[in-house]
Enzyme design. Structure first.
Site, PDB file in Angstrom:
ATOM      1  N   CYS A 126     -59.272 -49.018  -1.073  1.00  0.00           N
ATOM      2  CA  CYS A 126     -60.145 -49.691  -2.045  1.00  0.00           C
ATOM      3  C   CYS A 126     -61.446 -50.161  -1.393  1.00  0.00           C
ATOM      4  O   CYS A 126     -61.511 -50.341  -0.182  1.00  0.00           O
ATOM      5  CB  CYS A 126     -59.435 -50.910  -2.609  1.00  0.00           C
ATOM      6  SG  CYS A 126     -57.823 -50.527  -3.264  1.00  0.00           S
TER       7      CYS A 126
ATOM      8  N   ARG B 138     -64.326 -43.922   0.724  1.00  0.00           N
ATOM      9  CA  ARG B 138     -63.003 -44.488   1.002  1.00  0.00           C
ATOM     10  C   ARG B 138     -61.948 -43.947   0.059  1.00  0.00           C
ATOM     11  O   ARG B 138     -60.754 -44.131   0.283  1.00  0.00           O
ATOM     12  CB  ARG B 138     -63.063 -46.020   0.861  1.00  0.00           C
ATOM     13  CG  ARG B 138     -64.022 -46.651   1.842  1.00  0.00           C
ATOM     14  CD  ARG B 138     -64.329 -48.074   1.469  1.00  0.00           C
ATOM     15  NE  ARG B 138     -63.232 -48.971   1.715  1.00  0.00           N
ATOM     16  CZ  ARG B 138     -62.995 -49.578   2.865  1.00  0.00           C
ATOM     17  NH1 ARG B 138     -63.784 -49.350   3.882  1.00  0.00           N
ATOM     18  NH2 ARG B 138     -61.982 -50.399   3.008  1.00  0.00           N
TER      19      ARG B 138
ATOM     20  N   TRP C 167     -57.950 -47.591  -5.185  1.00  0.00           N
ATOM     21  CA  TRP C 167     -57.161 -46.423  -4.778  1.00  0.00           C
ATOM     22  C   TRP C 167     -55.723 -46.825  -5.053  1.00  0.00           C
ATOM     23  O   TRP C 167     -55.174 -47.692  -4.375  1.00  0.00           O
ATOM     24  CB  TRP C 167     -57.401 -46.176  -3.289  1.00  0.00           C
ATOM     25  CG  TRP C 167     -56.982 -44.847  -2.789  1.00  0.00           C
ATOM     26  CD1 TRP C 167     -57.613 -43.650  -3.005  1.00  0.00           C
ATOM     27  CD2 TRP C 167     -55.866 -44.562  -1.928  1.00  0.00           C
ATOM     28  NE1 TRP C 167     -56.958 -42.652  -2.335  1.00  0.00           N
ATOM     29  CE2 TRP C 167     -55.884 -43.182  -1.674  1.00  0.00           C
ATOM     30  CE3 TRP C 167     -54.860 -45.331  -1.363  1.00  0.00           C
ATOM     31  CZ2 TRP C 167     -54.938 -42.555  -0.873  1.00  0.00           C
ATOM     32  CZ3 TRP C 167     -53.910 -44.717  -0.564  1.00  0.00           C
ATOM     33  CH2 TRP C 167     -53.947 -43.339  -0.337  1.00  0.00           C
TER      34      TRP C 167
ATOM     35  N   ASN D 121     -58.396 -55.785  -1.646  1.00  0.00           N
ATOM     36  CA  ASN D 121     -58.075 -54.567  -0.901  1.00  0.00           C
ATOM     37  C   ASN D 121     -56.922 -54.920   0.027  1.00  0.00           C
ATOM     38  O   ASN D 121     -56.990 -55.930   0.729  1.00  0.00           O
ATOM     39  CB  ASN D 121     -59.309 -54.122  -0.103  1.00  0.00           C
ATOM     40  CG  ASN D 121     -59.039 -52.885   0.737  1.00  0.00           C
ATOM     41  OD1 ASN D 121     -58.043 -52.196   0.534  1.00  0.00           O
ATOM     42  ND2 ASN D 121     -59.928 -52.602   1.673  1.00  0.00           N
ATOM     43  N   GLY D 122     -55.856 -54.124   0.003  1.00  0.00           N
ATOM     44  CA  GLY D 122     -54.701 -54.409   0.855  1.00  0.00           C
ATOM     45  C   GLY D 122     -53.421 -54.402   0.034  1.00  0.00           C
ATOM     46  O   GLY D 122     -53.390 -53.832  -1.062  1.00  0.00           O
TER      47      GLY D 122
ATOM     48  N   GLU E 240     -57.156 -29.835  16.026  1.00  0.00           N
ATOM     49  CA  GLU E 240     -58.255 -30.370  15.221  1.00  0.00           C
ATOM     50  C   GLU E 240     -58.754 -29.318  14.216  1.00  0.00           C
ATOM     51  O   GLU E 240     -59.013 -29.624  13.053  1.00  0.00           O
ATOM     52  CB  GLU E 240     -59.387 -30.854  16.134  1.00  0.00           C
ATOM     53  CG  GLU E 240     -60.608 -31.397  15.442  1.00  0.00           C
ATOM     54  CD  GLU E 240     -60.336 -32.515  14.420  1.00  0.00           C
ATOM     55  OE1 GLU E 240     -59.227 -33.054  14.371  1.00  0.00           O
ATOM     56  OE2 GLU E 240     -61.268 -32.803  13.646  1.00  0.00           O
TER      57      GLU E 240
ATOM     58  N   LYS F 179     -58.684 -29.818  10.147  1.00  0.00           N
ATOM     59  CA  LYS F 179     -59.886 -29.707   9.317  1.00  0.00           C
ATOM     60  C   LYS F 179     -59.623 -28.769   8.156  1.00  0.00           C
ATOM     61  O   LYS F 179     -59.951 -29.053   7.025  1.00  0.00           O
ATOM     62  CB  LYS F 179     -61.076 -29.146  10.116  1.00  0.00           C
ATOM     63  CG  LYS F 179     -61.868 -30.049  10.985  1.00  0.00           C
ATOM     64  CD  LYS F 179     -62.503 -31.255  10.370  1.00  0.00           C
ATOM     65  CE  LYS F 179     -61.545 -32.362  10.176  1.00  0.00           C
ATOM     66  NZ  LYS F 179     -61.385 -33.419  11.077  1.00  0.00           N
TER      67      LYS F 179
ATOM     68  N   GLU G 210     -56.877 -30.218   5.550  1.00  0.00           N
ATOM     69  CA  GLU G 210     -57.181 -31.425   4.775  1.00  0.00           C
ATOM     70  C   GLU G 210     -58.235 -31.202   3.711  1.00  0.00           C
ATOM     71  O   GLU G 210     -58.231 -31.876   2.682  1.00  0.00           O
ATOM     72  CB  GLU G 210     -57.538 -32.621   5.668  1.00  0.00           C
ATOM     73  CG  GLU G 210     -58.852 -32.544   6.376  1.00  0.00           C
ATOM     74  CD  GLU G 210     -59.135 -33.795   7.220  1.00  0.00           C
ATOM     75  OE1 GLU G 210     -58.663 -34.883   6.876  1.00  0.00           O
ATOM     76  OE2 GLU G 210     -59.836 -33.658   8.235  1.00  0.00           O
TER      77      GLU G 210
ATOM     78  N   HIS H  81     -41.492 -18.910  21.510  1.00  0.00           N
ATOM     79  CA  HIS H  81     -40.252 -19.695  21.457  1.00  0.00           C
ATOM     80  C   HIS H  81     -39.861 -20.024  20.019  1.00  0.00           C
ATOM     81  O   HIS H  81     -39.067 -20.924  19.781  1.00  0.00           O
ATOM     82  CB  HIS H  81     -40.404 -20.972  22.289  1.00  0.00           C
ATOM     83  CG  HIS H  81     -40.672 -20.677  23.733  1.00  0.00           C
ATOM     84  ND1 HIS H  81     -39.724 -20.154  24.582  1.00  0.00           N
ATOM     85  CD2 HIS H  81     -41.810 -20.775  24.463  1.00  0.00           C
ATOM     86  CE1 HIS H  81     -40.253 -19.976  25.782  1.00  0.00           C
ATOM     87  NE2 HIS H  81     -41.528 -20.331  25.732  1.00  0.00           N
TER      88      HIS H  81
ATOM     89  N   LYS I  29     -60.649 -42.415   3.575  1.00  0.00           N
ATOM     90  CA  LYS I  29     -61.379 -42.387   4.839  1.00  0.00           C
ATOM     91  C   LYS I  29     -60.813 -43.388   5.836  1.00  0.00           C
ATOM     92  O   LYS I  29     -60.749 -43.127   7.025  1.00  0.00           O
ATOM     93  CB  LYS I  29     -62.860 -42.703   4.568  1.00  0.00           C
ATOM     94  CG  LYS I  29     -63.733 -42.667   5.803  1.00  0.00           C
ATOM     95  CD  LYS I  29     -63.896 -41.258   6.317  1.00  0.00           C
ATOM     96  CE  LYS I  29     -64.747 -41.156   7.563  1.00  0.00           C
ATOM     97  NZ  LYS I  29     -64.505 -39.886   8.266  1.00  0.00           N
TER      98      LYS I  29
HETATM   99  O1  M6R Z   1     -60.755 -44.183  11.464  1.00  0.00           O
HETATM  100  P1  M6R Z   1     -59.795 -43.494  12.383  1.00  0.00           P
HETATM  101  O2  M6R Z   1     -60.478 -42.622  13.364  1.00  0.00           O
HETATM  102  O3  M6R Z   1     -58.828 -44.430  13.037  1.00  0.00           O
HETATM  103  O4  M6R Z   1     -58.953 -42.561  11.422  1.00  0.00           O
HETATM  104  C1  M6R Z   1     -57.886 -41.802  11.893  1.00  0.00           C
HETATM  105  C2  M6R Z   1     -57.494 -40.741  10.909  1.00  0.00           C
HETATM  106  O5  M6R Z   1     -57.070 -41.325   9.707  1.00  0.00           O
HETATM  107  C3  M6R Z   1     -58.636 -39.757  10.629  1.00  0.00           C
HETATM  108  O6  M6R Z   1     -59.087 -39.159  11.798  1.00  0.00           O
HETATM  109  C4  M6R Z   1     -58.154 -38.658   9.653  1.00  0.00           C
HETATM  110  O7  M6R Z   1     -57.195 -37.872  10.255  1.00  0.00           O
HETATM  111  C5  M6R Z   1     -59.339 -37.807   9.165  1.00  0.00           C
HETATM  112  N1  M6R Z   1     -59.180 -37.499   7.792  1.00  0.00           N
HETATM  113  C6  M6R Z   1     -59.442 -36.515   9.857  1.00  0.00           C
HETATM  114  O8  M6R Z   1     -60.476 -35.713   9.411  1.00  0.00           O
END
Ligand code: M6R
Length: 609
Positions: free
Chosen positions: A2, A27, A74, A100-101, A482, A486, A489, A505, A604
């Site tokens: 949120c 966010r 959210w 928020n929380g 990584e 990418k 997601e 394996h 985010k």
């Molecule tokens: O804000 P942070 O770097 O701690 O966030 C960690 C992950 O939530 C963040 O890297 C997430 O995996 C991203 N969506 C990756 O693109």
């Protein structure tokens, strides 16, 4: 997660609050709302879906005031409906809050308020109890009512509250959820994150855990848990006002990919003295401290964890200290061996990821020295660490992290070089060699970006693949994780990363003519072994996109396509190899019509466990 924005000034709070909420869109949210005092009660307008729906519903020009609080929700407790959207009011809407929380004991409180006070709840949310609690305790003093309500609440929260009888103030409180105050001339603002404030001010106060803050148009007064007034200096945020704008790009993600040459340069050169020594003036780690460390833990989540995978190998090589890496959510619940000889490195773009923060607190309590690598200035992780190494990536808005990752890698090299040269495990020659390689990265990343059209064509050709594998050895295996994250997601393609040597394996059983394999072969030392792995996959009919350094053309014989990155030292190759993978993921997602900057189910900043 949120987003909260509040404004108190002399006019038009609605516009500023909605504008601030728009800057927090990254966010993730499913509904939004705004509250404005109107005589004896507070008027609340909410809408499901995008902010433009809220704007349309709140367009009545009489619905405005010099003060307002707003929220993007959210959904956690209860579906994304108008009733569940914030702000929430008490029974007669004389109080309104945004939250928020998560309020962990909300059910208990809900029952108590219902049975004892006949409160009728309008929503299914945990947050609504806050409005009723404040309403219950309110006797003309909002600050005191908020403090009493907070004493009943368990969980994590950032709350901003207004009372119809005190339209000249906003009271906010935080515990384990970020909150920042923006200070201006004749106005003050409160928000979940700095980008919401940048258009209006860059002077901020970061609110600490368990602090309450009272905002009027001319004052900001912060109180600690015991009700004592706290002296806090204003911090000037250096981010530019337009840093959180999309400029001419279709998506924040593409803009942020293209910002990488500049932010790598900023992160690197900001830490270098004219004589090329590494400048850590604000980091208090001495030679004695470094000599004392006998183990290092790197803890992070998601992309930041992937930066840590590279960091582990680099820092181990440079410092000869064993480095363990783990995702924060696992680290917290296993046996670890932390003491005062442990260096704990937390990596986080947002600096608010709850799992990482909780792991950090645990390690700190057990005596570890905490060094965090963080992008968001003044965030919780930054504030709770002994030392902070800021990535100078600027605000990262797209949910998919790109420029934060490459700048985190730069920090890993600098930490390794600094510790290694201080300790004597990195000699002068090697130090200069790696530093020169790092200095060439902004240019080389720029060169890779010039081939964007090529990666776009690859995406057009391969976007229909349902299963994609990323493989690599050594540092390339970290980059594979990584690249795979990418792609999955933002395009929702099932992708899977594995160390290339592990394929035989088990995972190789999945390889057939329908598979696409992205094989990273940038490590000279492991190149031949990688080519052998590729041959094994080729024999199963899979399509292969190889990634190699310029001049290493043998890979063409075994790959359908090859992406070349500029020649460089193996150590720094991850910074270059990831760029084509980011662009490939972006264009695959575009081909598939996905919501690139705000992928489904993702936020985010993940401030819940
Ligand atoms: O804000 P942070 O770097 O701690 O966030 C960690 C992950 O939530 C963040 O890297 C997430 O995996 C991203 N969506 C990756 O693109």
């Amino acid at each position: 997660m949120c987003g909260i924005v509040g404004y108190i000034g002399t006019d038009h709070a609605k516009e500023k609050v909605i504008d601030g909420l728009r800057r927090l869109e990254y966010r993730g949210y499913d509904s939004a709302g705004i509250a404005i005092p109107d005589g004896r009660k507070i008027r609340i307008v909410k809408a499901v879906g995008e902010l433009k729906n809220l704007e349309a519903k709140a367009s009545d020009p009489t619905f405005d005031a010099p003060v307002a609080i707003g929220h993007t929700r959210w959904a956690t407790h209860g579906k994304p409906t108008e009733l569940n959207a914030h702000p929430h009011g008490n029974m007669d809407n004389s109080i309104a809050i945004v939250h928020n929380g998560i309020i962990e004991n909300y059910q208990e409180l809900r029952e108590w308020l219902t049975v004892e006070y006949g409160v009728k709840f309008k929503s299914e949310t945990d947050s609504e109890v806050i409005a009723h609690l404040i309403g219950l305790y309110y006797d003309g003093d909002l600050l005191s009512a908020v403090n009493k309500a907070v004493a009943d609440m368990r969980g994590a929260y950032a709350v901003a509250a207004m009372a119809a009888r005190e339209p000249d103030k906003i009271v906010a409180v935080r515990k384990d959820t970020p909150l920042v105050v923006g200070h201006g001339s004749g106005f003050n603002m409160i928000a979940s994150d700095v980008p919401a404030l940048l258009k209006y001010t860059r002077d901020v106060y970061f609110i600490e855990n368990n602090e309450t803050v009272v905002l009027t148009k001319d004052s900001v007064v912060i109180f600690d848990e015991k009700g004592n007034e706290v002296e806090r200096d204003i911090q000037a945020v250096e981010w530019k006002a337009d840093a959180a704008d999309k400029a001419d790009y279709d998506h924040f993600m593409l803009k942020e990919i293209h910002e990488q040459p500049r932010v790598i340069q900023d992160t690197l050169f900001n830490r270098l003295n004219p004589d090329d020594s590494i400048k850590l003036d604000d980091i208090s780690m001495t030679k004695e401290d470094i000599d004392n460390f006998n183990k290092i833990y790197i803890i992070a989540c998601g992309t930041a964890y992937h930066a840590g995978l590279v960091g582990k190998m680099v820092i181990e090589k440079m410092t000869k200290i064993p480095v363990e890496i783990d995702v924060a959510s696992e680290f917290r619940y296993r046996e670890t061996f932390i003491d005062d000889r442990t260096l704990f490195i937390a990596i986080s773009q947002s600096g608010e990821t709850l799992d990482t923060l909780a792991a950090l607190r645990d390690a700190k309590e057990r005596g570890a020295r905490i060094l965090s690598v963080v992008n968001a200035v003044g965030s919780s992780i930054a504030r709770e660490s002994h030392d902070v190494f800021y990535t100078l990536a600027g605000p990262e808005v797209a949910v998919a992290s790109t420029k934060a990752y490459t700048t985190q890698l730069i920090c890993m090299y600098l930490i390794g070089l600094y510790m290694g040269s201080t300790k004597g495990t990195v000699g002068r020659e090697y130090y200069e060699f790696i530093l020169n390689e790092l200095k060439e990265l902004p240019d080389k990343v720029g060169r890779i970006l010039l081939s964007e059209e090529k990666y776009k064509k690859l995406a057009e050709r391969y976007h229909f693949n349902d299963h994609v594998f990323f493989i690599g050895r050594g540092l390339d295996s970290g980059v594979s994780y990584e690249g795979s994250l990418k792609l999955k997601e933002i395009s929702y393609i099932h992708s899977f990363a594995i160390a290339a040597g592990e394929l035989k394996h088990g995972t190789i059983a999945l390889m057939d003519a329908d598979s696409l394999v992205i094989a990273l072969a940038t490590q000279d030392r492991l190149y031949e072994k990688m080519v052998s792995n590729i041959v094994e996959i080729q024999a199963r009919g899979a399509h292969i996109i190889g990634v190699a350094k310029e001049g290493r053309t043998e890979i063409e014989k075994t790959s359908d396509e090859v992406i070349y990155i500029p020649n460089c030292a193996d150590e720094v190759a991850p910074v270059l190899a990831v760029i084509p993978l980011q662009i490939f993921a972006y264009y695959v997602a575009l081909e598939r019509g996905c919501n690139i900057d705000k992928p489904k189910n993702l936020a985010k900043s993940v401030t819940v466990e």
